[in-house]
Design an enzyme around this catalytic site. Structure first.
Site, PDB file in Angstrom:
ATOM      1  N   HIS A  57      -0.716  -1.625  -6.766  1.00  0.00           N
ATOM      2  CA  HIS A  57      -1.027  -0.529  -7.693  1.00  0.00           C
ATOM      3  C   HIS A  57      -1.706   0.580  -6.891  1.00  0.00           C
ATOM      4  O   HIS A  57      -2.617   0.321  -6.109  1.00  0.00           O
ATOM      5  CB  HIS A  57      -1.945  -1.000  -8.817  1.00  0.00           C
ATOM      6  CG  HIS A  57      -1.970  -0.054  -9.974  1.00  0.00           C
ATOM      7  ND1 HIS A  57      -2.598   1.172  -9.929  1.00  0.00           N
ATOM      8  CD2 HIS A  57      -1.425  -0.131 -11.215  1.00  0.00           C
ATOM      9  CE1 HIS A  57      -2.437   1.785 -11.079  1.00  0.00           C
ATOM     10  NE2 HIS A  57      -1.724   1.017 -11.876  1.00  0.00           N
ATOM     11  N   ARG A  64       8.676  -2.947  -9.794  1.00  0.00           N
ATOM     12  CA  ARG A  64       8.556  -2.951 -11.247  1.00  0.00           C
ATOM     13  C   ARG A  64       8.244  -1.558 -11.783  1.00  0.00           C
ATOM     14  O   ARG A  64       7.342  -0.881 -11.308  1.00  0.00           O
ATOM     15  CB  ARG A  64       7.439  -3.908 -11.677  1.00  0.00           C
ATOM     16  CG  ARG A  64       7.150  -3.915 -13.171  1.00  0.00           C
ATOM     17  CD  ARG A  64       6.060  -4.901 -13.498  1.00  0.00           C
ATOM     18  NE  ARG A  64       4.773  -4.470 -12.992  1.00  0.00           N
ATOM     19  CZ  ARG A  64       3.820  -3.911 -13.732  1.00  0.00           C
ATOM     20  NH1 ARG A  64       4.028  -3.669 -15.005  1.00  0.00           N
ATOM     21  NH2 ARG A  64       2.667  -3.580 -13.195  1.00  0.00           N
ATOM     22  N   ARG A 121       5.495   3.519  -8.435  1.00  0.00           N
ATOM     23  CA  ARG A 121       4.283   3.004  -7.814  1.00  0.00           C
ATOM     24  C   ARG A 121       4.421   2.749  -6.315  1.00  0.00           C
ATOM     25  O   ARG A 121       3.478   2.979  -5.558  1.00  0.00           O
ATOM     26  CB  ARG A 121       3.864   1.699  -8.503  1.00  0.00           C
ATOM     27  CG  ARG A 121       3.332   1.920  -9.901  1.00  0.00           C
ATOM     28  CD  ARG A 121       2.996   0.618 -10.576  1.00  0.00           C
ATOM     29  NE  ARG A 121       2.384   0.869 -11.878  1.00  0.00           N
ATOM     30  CZ  ARG A 121       2.044  -0.095 -12.730  1.00  0.00           C
ATOM     31  NH1 ARG A 121       2.263  -1.351 -12.420  1.00  0.00           N
ATOM     32  NH2 ARG A 121       1.488   0.205 -13.888  1.00  0.00           N
ATOM     33  N   HIS A 168      -1.108  -5.872  -7.041  1.00  0.00           N
ATOM     34  CA  HIS A 168      -1.154  -5.756  -8.497  1.00  0.00           C
ATOM     35  C   HIS A 168      -0.177  -6.675  -9.222  1.00  0.00           C
ATOM     36  O   HIS A 168      -0.536  -7.281 -10.224  1.00  0.00           O
ATOM     37  CB  HIS A 168      -0.868  -4.301  -8.881  1.00  0.00           C
ATOM     38  CG  HIS A 168      -0.936  -4.022 -10.341  1.00  0.00           C
ATOM     39  ND1 HIS A 168      -2.077  -4.236 -11.085  1.00  0.00           N
ATOM     40  CD2 HIS A 168      -0.016  -3.531 -11.209  1.00  0.00           C
ATOM     41  CE1 HIS A 168      -1.853  -3.886 -12.345  1.00  0.00           C
ATOM     42  NE2 HIS A 168      -0.605  -3.474 -12.454  1.00  0.00           N
ATOM     43  N   GLU A 188       4.242   7.207 -18.216  1.00  0.00           N
ATOM     44  CA  GLU A 188       3.719   6.714 -16.945  1.00  0.00           C
ATOM     45  C   GLU A 188       4.713   6.992 -15.832  1.00  0.00           C
ATOM     46  O   GLU A 188       5.855   7.404 -16.082  1.00  0.00           O
ATOM     47  CB  GLU A 188       3.418   5.209 -17.046  1.00  0.00           C
ATOM     48  CG  GLU A 188       2.302   4.892 -18.035  1.00  0.00           C
ATOM     49  CD  GLU A 188       1.989   3.418 -18.128  1.00  0.00           C
ATOM     50  OE1 GLU A 188       0.871   3.085 -18.548  1.00  0.00           O
ATOM     51  OE2 GLU A 188       2.844   2.585 -17.787  1.00  0.00           O
TER      52      GLU A 188
END
Length: 525
Positions: free
Chosen positions: A236, A378, A282, A343, A114
């Site tokens: 997100h 994060r 992100r 998110h 990811e």
């Protein structure tokens, strides 16, 4: 009034992990706002980041975490949590979680990649990891004789010794509303664990379920806990944009497996914003999408993985494929319309690596807490890992604690309140709060926007506090009260940070300061 050894508020992965780790030796009550499996963990698609491959290392995973966290991660906390990642996965496997297998890999598990990760290290169950994990744990929770599950109950406030003139007693339990009959229950316990998730519902657009109203953060703050880094709300980058889809997330793993972000004319844009393009962290991807949408006047952008083999897409993303098909989008042939959405709450109640807050006998785990792992942003799939590792650590700390004498607490007093004359005040304030937080405290911020938000929050708080003092509590009032407190913490934190770092981007302070400092708020107990 009911008494247990341990009270756990929240039934996601954090709460269930603590409960199962304690249940053989303690009497546990697990409080779930709705049904046992209705929390945010259930919605997690991507997976759990863990060092499982010989080509990977704890040092590499820590490095990726620190880079994503924009200088604000606690390196010691990050190393501790990541060092326990394999053991956490092994525990889930021992419980029977059906992770996607890979016979060619030494761990026997398929690993995906990811954004922000330099290696394939995401352990997953197709594209519905959270659902698979929660279903497995929920079955064990429901059948364990030492775990009492109270569904459709919501915490109102913590009971602390400070409120009873015995500050050394710490936390004694909580007042909890039974949503089935609007009756308040007094739950007392030697230790209390807040594992209620984040505060995504403070924003108009969110990937979070309706339960994410910042309950544990607000309850801990009102009780006197320190709160850290609440300005860092992760948006997100890719929430499905469709009039009939509510909060449906398009997993980070879609980009990890080759998905490309495009404008309506089919042109890519991420390489103009970051050399890592679609695999950037992100915050960078969300800001880039926000920029392109505003620049071109767009309602959304598009995530395209249709160049991959159709069989590959269906096997790796069966739930995303099926949900999009239901809405008339065949992701094997056409791109997915997406927008950023709130998110994850990177900040929360400040804790140590055993989940302890600064109030004795009160713990916070998961998205409710701030351990230092997430810093200013994060890293994808680190959140479920934190729930597991810190959930086990908190349980160990609780098991090591000596029994303490029972202290009586008063029952909930409703003698001075009446039934609410109308509910429109609550629904109107809820809508107003979420809209101005989206407009003024979103992906890009300014001093003026934050000032406007602070002014409106002050007005709402006065109105809600008056309502709370005069009328009997109900679920909507409790959630609105908690959301306004969470919004206040976000805005206070954002106004105190005079730089741009990670998820906090200010047009008035576009530069990043040389020294990274956490934002820590403290109120009088």
């Amino acid at each position: 009034m009911q008494r247990f050894d341990v009270l756990i508020l929240g039934s996601g992965l954090a709460g269930m992990t603590v409960a199962l780790q304690l249940a053989d030796k303690r009497r546990v009550v697990l409080v779930s706002k709705r049904k046992l499996t209705d929390g945010s963990s259930q919605w997690a698609q991507g997976g759990i980041a863990a060092v499982m491959d010989a080509a990977d290392s704890v040092a590499s995973h820590v490095s990726d975490t620190l880079i994503a966290g924009a200088g604000l991660c606690d390196e010691a906390a990050s190393r501790h949590i990541i060092s326990h990642s394999r053991a956490a996965i092994d525990w889930l496997c021992s419980l029977g979680v059906p992770f996607t297998p890979d016979s060619e890999h030494t761990s026997g598990l398929h690993l995906t990649r990811e954004g922000g990760h330099s290696q394939r290290r995401i352990v997953h169950a197709a594209d519905a990891t959270g659902a698979a994990v929660i279903a497995t744990l929920a079955e064990r929770v429901r059948t364990h004789p030492n775990i009492t599950v109270l569904e459709d109950h919501i915490g109102i406030d913590l009971i602390t010794g400070a409120k009873l003139g015995k500050p050394e007693a710490g936390c004694l339990g909580a007042y909890v509303l039974d949503r089935n009959n609007d009756q308040v229950v007094t739950l007392l316990a030697d230790q209390t664990v807040l594992a209620t998730g984040g505060a995504g519902k403070v924003y108009l657009c969110t990937t979070n379920p309706d339960t994410a109203t910042g309950d544990g953060i607000a309850m801990g703050w009102r009780a006197g806990c320190q709160v850290a880094n609440m300005e860092f709300i992760q948006f997100h980058p890719t929430c499905l944009y469709h009039p009939h889809a509510k909060s449906f997330l398009i997993s980070e793993a879609v980009r990890g497996e080759g998905g490309l972000l495009k404008l309506p004319d089919g042109s890519r844009f991420m390489q103009q914003h970051d050399e890592r393009a679609e695999l950037a962290p992100r915050d960078i991807v969300a800001r880039a999408i926000d920029y392109e949408m505003k620049k071109h006047g767009l309602d959304c952008v598009y995530l395209d993985i249709s160049h991959q083999d159709a069989g590959f897409i269906k096997s790796h993303f069966p739930n995303i494929h099926q949900r999009c098909l239901e809405l008339g989008i065949d992701i094997t042939r056409e791109p997915i319309p997406v927008v950023p959405a709130a998110h994850f709450t990177c900040g929360g109640l400040l804790t140590d690596l055993a989940g302890r807050t600064d109030i004795a006998n009160l713990y916070a785990i998961g998205e409710t807490a701030c351990t230092g792992l997430h810093g200013a942003n994060r890293l994808a799939s680190n959140s479920l890992l934190e729930c597991l590792v810190l959930g086990q650590a908190a349980a160990s700390d609780i098991l090591a604690a000596a029994p303490r004498p029972a202290i009586a607490a008063p029952d909930w007093d409703e003698s001075q309140v009446s039934n609410a004359d109308e509910q429109i005040v609550i629904s109107h304030n809820w809508d107003e709060l979420r809209r101005f937080m989206w407009d003024y405290v979103g992906i890009v911020r300014t001093d003026k926007r934050l000032e406007r938000a602070a002014h409106r929050i002050a007005l709402l708080k006065r109105e809600i506090d008056e309502y709370y003092r005069n009328f009997r509590v109900n679920n909507d009032l409790i959630e609105l009260r908690n959301l306004v407190d969470a919004a206040d913490l976000i805005v206070q934190s954002a106004r105190s940070r005079h730089e741009s770092r990670g998820l906090h981007y200010s047009l008035d302070y576009p530069d990043t300061l040389a020294e990274a400092r956490p934002t820590i708020l403290q109120r009088d107990r």
